[in-house]
Design an enzyme around this catalytic site. Structure first.
Site, PDB file in Angstrom:
ATOM      1  CB  CYS A 193      29.174  21.333  26.297  1.00  0.00           C
ATOM      2  SG  CYS A 193      28.851  20.556  24.712  1.00  0.00           S
ATOM      3  N   GLY A 242      30.324  17.458  24.007  1.00  0.00           N
ATOM      4  CA  GLY A 242      31.512  17.889  23.278  1.00  0.00           C
ATOM      5  C   GLY A 242      31.290  18.184  21.817  1.00  0.00           C
TER       6      GLY A 242
END
Length: 442
Positions: A414, A417
């Protein structure tokens, strides 16, 4: 014939009437045998209760006396102390010998340097050929040797030889703990000094089918961590799993391309060989950078999955043979363009709100008063918390479906992370773990 009103006979002599009753043993005795029974009870009380009590009291009082050091446990500690003292003495003797050799080398070196200066001084004094520059030069050489020698013998921290003795944690050198139950005792006896190693970590990480094939696991995967890599990414755990074909140098270069230096690492391997891996978001930037080492690591993860595929799974069409990259956050054009560098990969966006929006929704949820509100469902909906949970579960289900049903490996990241990545992967692992797929746990 005995009548109804006649008393029962004595339980001992079985002759005289049992006119006395003992509530302890529920028997009847004649007066004579009752006295004998009471004597036996008194003797039993003294032998079994009073004596045991006195022996236990003596043991407790013995702990307060000075001879408690004779106990076996203290004897073990004393033996350990003597053994440790001997080892420390040998280590000290070795260190003293090494120090003497080092000082002797420096002394010989300084002596040779000074001998050269001594010859030059004698030569110039005999010939009386020297000027101011010669005096300054010789003085500088002497001062240099004096400075080196001073560092050797002075007691401050600028000395050239430093003795370090802070590598031992004396508080943890000897540890005393109480064993709580029989299970702990059995575990201590069967596996003394047992420590978690990488093979054990693989067994916990991989599903049941692959734990039995340890050689296959260790052939495909390895633990890359050393002190340098732990400092490289401190948010990662003690053990990490990467394909065995990847070198530490490639990991260092790939980490430079990922946010928070979170390089690709494998966190789950399913019974069909499909993998879940996590990584920090690629730092593509406006120049649309890419990393060859990062691409190699992603391809190695795909290859490690393909190495375990069976002919049946390939022919059945369940394996799509393409890595699915799940970006937990919203659509990002830069990430979409970067995904083109990875062959055999597809990219999907799960559109989970960023961590700031999640935090804001959590504050709204805590501030809402749904218990005393008629429109509690509407107020709960306004916090968007149910929507966030729905998107999170949907993302985890997407990973589970691809791993379990399509035999397809998944790479998750994302915006940074960390938060969303860990939450989604944990939920997906719970869904995939057969331990939780029953009425008790799930």
């Amino acid at each position: 014939m005995a009548t109804k009103n006649e008393p029962n006979l004595c339980s001992i002599c079985n002759k005289s009437p049992g006119i006395r009753f003992c509530f302890g043993c529920n028997k009847q005795f004649c007066p004579k045998d009752l006295r004998e029974h009471e004597k036996q009870l008194a003797m039993k009380f003294d032998n079994e209760v009073v004596r045991s009590h006195d022996e236990l009291l003596d043991q407790i009082q013995q702990l307060e006396k000075s001879n408690y050091l004779s106990l076996d446990l203290f004897a073990q500690i004393e033996q350990w102390k003597q053994t440790t003292i001997n080892k420390v003495e040998r280590a000290a003797e070795k260190a003293q010998h090494e120090l003497a050799e080092l000082i002797d080398k420096k002394r010989i070196k300084a002596t040779k340097q000074l001998q050269s200066i001594t010859k030059e001084i004698r030569s110039r004094r005999e010939e009386e050929i020297f000027v101011e520059n010669d005096i300054d030069q010789l003085k500088q050489q002497i001062d240099k040797i004096r400075q080196q020698l001073g560092k050797l013998i002075q007691k401050d921290k600028t000395q050239s030889i430093i003795i370090e003795n802070n590598h031992i944690d004396w508080n943890q050198l000897l540890h005393i703990r109480k064993i709580e139950d029989e299970h702990d005792i059995e575990e201590q006896q069967q596996s003394p000094g047992k420590q978690t190693n990488f093979s054990t970590y693989l067994s916990d990480l991989f599903a049941t089918k692959f734990t039995s094939d340890t050689r296959n696991n260790e052939h495909l995967y390895r633990d890359p961590f050393n002190d340098e890599l732990i400092q490289l990414c401190p948010s990662y755990p003690k053990y990490c799993v990467v394909p065995s074909t990847i070198t530490n140098e490639e990991i260092r270069e790939a980490a430079k391309f990922r946010s928070y230096k979170q390089f690709p690492t494998i966190v789950w391997r399913h019974i069909n060989g499909a993998i879940i891996a996590r990584v920090g978001q690629p730092e593509v930037g406006w120049p649309l950078r890419h990393s060859k080492e990062d691409e190699n690591m992603i391809q190695a993860i795909i290859n490690s999955h393909n190495d375990t595929l069976t002919t049946n799974s390939i022919e059945s069409g369940k394996n799509l043979n393409r890595l699915l990259i799940l970006h937990v956050g919203s659509h990002d054009a830069a990430i979409k363009n970067y995904a083109k560098y990875h062959i055999n990969c597809n990219l999907e966006f799960m559109t989970l709100p960023d961590i700031h929006a999640i935090s804001r929704n959590a504050r709204m949820l805590r501030a809402s008063n749904t218990t005393q509100c008629e429109n509690w469902l509407s107020e709960l909906t306004l916090t968007h918390w149910l929507h966030n949970l729905s998107v999170l579960i949907k993302a985890a289900c997407c990973a589970v479906t691809n791993v379990d049903e399509h035999n397809r490996s998944v790479l998750v990241h994302c915006s940074n992370g960390q938060d969303h990545t860990s939450t989604m992967i944990t939920l997906a692992e719970i869904m995939l773990d057969s331990h939780y797929l029953n009425n008790k746990w799930f």
